[in-house]
Design a protein around this motif. Structure first.
Motif, short mmCIF file in Angstrom:
data_model
loop_
_atom_site.label_atom_id
_atom_site.label_comp_id
_atom_site.label_asym_id
_atom_site.label_seq_id
_atom_site.Cartn_x
_atom_site.Cartn_y
_atom_site.Cartn_z
N ALA A 88 0.83 -1.21 0.00
CA ALA A 88 0.00 0.00 0.00
C ALA A 88 0.87 1.26 0.00
N ILE A 89 1.93 1.25 0.80
CA ILE A 89 2.83 2.41 0.86
C ILE A 89 3.41 2.71 -0.52
N TYR A 90 3.76 1.64 -1.22
CA TYR A 90 4.38 1.77 -2.55
C TYR A 90 3.35 2.25 -3.57
N GLU A 91 2.17 1.65 -3.54
CA GLU A 91 1.15 2.02 -4.52
C GLU A 91 0.70 3.47 -4.33
N PHE A 92 0.48 3.88 -3.09
CA PHE A 92 -0.02 5.24 -2.83
C PHE A 92 1.11 6.26 -2.70
N GLU A 93 2.33 5.79 -2.84
CA GLU A 93 3.50 6.68 -2.81
C GLU A 93 3.54 7.56 -1.58
#
Ligand SMILES: Cc1cc2nc3c(=O)[nH]c(=O)nc-3n(C[C@H](O)[C@H](O)[C@H](O)COP(=O)(O)OP(=O)(O)OC[C@H]3O[C@@H](n4cnc5c(N)ncnc54)[C@H](O)[C@@H]3O)c2cc1C
Ligand SMILES: *[C@@H]1O[C@H](CO)[C@@H](O)[C@H](O)[C@H]1NC(C)=O
Ligand SMILES: *[C@@H]1O[C@H](CO)[C@@H](O)[C@H](O)[C@H]1NC(C)=O
Ligand SMILES: *[C@@H]1O[C@H](CO)[C@@H](O)[C@H](O)[C@H]1NC(C)=O
Ligand SMILES: *[C@@H]1O[C@H](CO)[C@@H](O)[C@H](O)[C@H]1NC(C)=O
Ligand SMILES: *[C@@H]1O[C@H](CO)[C@@H](O)[C@H](O)[C@H]1NC(C)=O
Length: 496
Positions: A88-93
């Motif tokens: 999630a951290i990666y997808e939502f930057e």
């Protein structure tokens, strides 16, 4: 990971909803990511109204890091939770931070504003597997806990020297009282579970396809992924009945400082006995307007003697001292000898330098510059200290024999040197002290070719550039984090 049919439906809708919004701030993204994680992971996600939020936010040792407020905290209970969080951290930057023992002295390395904090406080198991002779640690365990839990089995990991420090220490290398005989803590890795920046999981070892990642995590700190399981070589240290060590502390007056610093310089040049252990700390303590300036040396020898060997420690023993406390000790006694000395809950300012053994004039210069630094800021600091940890040849050779680490020092015995400072209670900014540290680091540079120790550095120091394997580290970083997400979204050492 806790998937339910309902959360899969939510994931689908929130994904398409997210994609349809064009103008959005990063904090909105953090809210979206936290909401998604709440659905996927349930009660292990804490927002500011949660029962454990404040305690986790306030847990870093450096008071500066308790000023940060994440959008939510992931109280990870297993590797899958960390994978879900990173995806999630990666997808939502969004920005994030990871907290293990919480002892980083650097501002923002284990805390984050507005983003997501992954805490390992619920992953704190440690166990010994006699058939493999390895110790497996979850990232939330602390060194004192490990030593106490494994003592009945007569083994210990190569870890830290202060009981409440955590496993983040290994990622930077790790200096232990066992290090002269058994390398940096990280040299003892056997296998690591690593959650990569996009949330995928790999198991890295010295011989599999992730051998490059495995070696990069021996000194590469928090840049390469999140380690959720450390399997390390067990060291046979005996039980608390085995008083196989002799040693303890000697306290010296300020008038002995020049002799002591020369002994510190000579020790790592002349001693290459893996059973000989040394740590010296010069300190200025300011309490109730009472100033105390002393040096304390810890000396240990692994051997059943009833005295410290004169041929190794003679120079230290001959210096006029204030107090001596030497006795027969078990390894557990050694492992807990600094227990309770970590002074949590006050601001810290640290900086690192390093000197090859035998360069007495440079040691004297370093002491002189620290003396000026600590005296100049005496009224702004509770404690100022200058600590010397030997990295002897035996330690460097042990690491090379086990496949090498990223630090890769030359075959020269040296001292890792920390200028470590603790601010008075309640003070939440470093002010001029940060400038003073900058000056100190310019005035007391390290010996050419000798690497700095990342776990003792100031955030601005280009530590990786001093490593023997700097080019390898850069290449490996580019391979495992091609979009440089970690550099953009989590604080840590600079220069990759
Ligand atoms: C009182 C004191 C004594 C110390 N003594 C020693 C010593 O004897 N020897 C020594 O070598 N060092 C020592 N240190 C330095 C210590 O190694 C570092 O402060 C180390 O970073 C602490 O690790 P931690 O898990 O406690 O801290 P944290 O602040 O939780 O973690 C440190 C860094 O590593 C990252 N990190 C932690 N866990 C993971 C993970 N699983 N995956 C990815 N990133 C992670 C964090 O985000 C942070 O950037 C000492 C520090 C203090 C304050
Ligand atoms: C957490 O701390 C904030 C202040 O930072 C306070 O307002 C709040 O009441 C605290 N919450 C709990 C549950 O103690
Ligand atoms: C928010 O997340 C989306 C992906 O879900 C990403 O494309 C966008 O760049 C992020 N916005 C910011 C400001 O980071
Ligand atoms: C202590 O020294 C003995 C003898 O050299 C050695 O066998 C043993 O492994 C050492 N113990 C540790 C913990 O290094
Ligand atoms: C001396 O060292 C021993 C072993 O660590 C410890 O138990 C004892 O409290 C110390 N004594 C003093 C006076 O510091
Ligand atoms: C001593 O330290 C102070 C504070 O950093 C600095 O201003 C001063 O220039 C230093 N003096 C010397 C001689 O280095």
């Amino acid at each position: 990971m806790r998937f339910s049919p309902a959360s899969c439906v939510f994931l689908f809708f929130s994904g398409s909803y997210a994609a349809s919004i064009l103008h959005r701030s990063e904090s909105n993204n953090a809210t979206l990511a936290c909401n998604r994680l709440q659905t996927l992971l349930g009660t292990i996600i804490e927002t500011s109204t949660g029962p454990d939020f404040n305690a986790t936010v306030n847990s870093p040792r450096n008071l500066f890091n308790t000023e940060f407020r994440p959008a939510c905290i992931v109280l990870a209970e297993d590797t899958a939770d960390v994978q879900t969080a990173m995806a999630a951290i990666y997808e939502f930057e969004i920005d994030y931070a990871v907290q293990a023992g919480g002892h980083s002295a650097n501002t923002g390395w284990n805390a984050v504003d507005g983003g997501i904090l992954i805490s390992f406080e619920r992953m704190n198991q440690v166990s010994y597997d006699a058939s493999k002779d390895t110790i497996t640690m979850q990232p939330g365990v602390r060194w004192g806990q490990s030593a106490i839990a494994l003592e009945p089995q007569g083994v210990a990991p190569v870890g830290g020297r202060v009981d409440d420090v955590g496993t983040g220490l290994m990622l930077g290398g790790g200096l232990s009282f066992l290090s002269p005989g058994h390398g940096f803590a990280a040299d003892n890795y056997v296998e690591l579970d690593v959650v990569l920046v996009d949330g995928s999981l790999v198991t890295a070892s010295a011989t599999n396809q992730y051998a490059d990642l495995f070696r990069a995590l021996k000194g590469g700190a928090n840049r390469f992924g999140i380690v959720t399981r450390y399997e390390v070589q067990a060291i046979h240290t005996g039980t608390s009945n085995d008083k196989t060590w002799f040693g303890g502390s000697i306290t010296y007056p300020e008038s002995s400082f020049e002799d002591l610093i020369k002994a510190v310089s000579h020790f790592v040049k002349n001693t290459d006995d893996p059973n000989a252990v040394h740590l010296s700390i010069f300190v200025r303590v300011d309490a109730d307007n009472q100033e105390t300036v002393v040096g304390t040396t810890w000396l240990f020898y692994n051997g059943t003697g009833t005295d410290l060997p004169e041929n190794i420690f003679g120079e230290f023993l001959a210096i006029p001292s204030l107090a001596t406390n030497l006795s027969s000790l078990s390894y557990l006694d050694v492992a807990l000898i600094l227990a309770g000395s970590s002074t949590p809950g006050q601001g810290t300012v640290w900086g690192a330098t390093a000197l090859a053994g035998g360069e007495d004039d440079l040691y004297l210069d370093t002491l002189r510059h620290w003396t000026n630094f600590s005296a100049s800021f005496a009224s702004d600091l509770t404690v100022s200290s200058l600590a010397f940890t030997p990295v002897p040849l035996s330690q460097i050779e042990y690491g090379r024999e086990r496949g090498g680490n990223a630090i890769d020092p030359p075959l020269v015995g040296y001292n890792a040197i920390l200028n470590g400072n603790i601010l008075p209670p309640g003070v939440i900014t470093a002010g001029d002290i940060q400038q003073g540290m900058k000056l100190f680091l310019e005035q007391a540079p390290s010996s050419p070719g000798i690497p700095l120790y990342v776990n003792e550095c100031d955030s601005d120091q280009e530590v990786f550039a001093t490593y023997g394997e700097f080019d390898f580290l850069k290449e490996t970083y580019a391979k495992y984090d091609p979009t440089r997400f970690n550099i953009r979204h989590t604080r840590g050492p600079v220069g990759l």
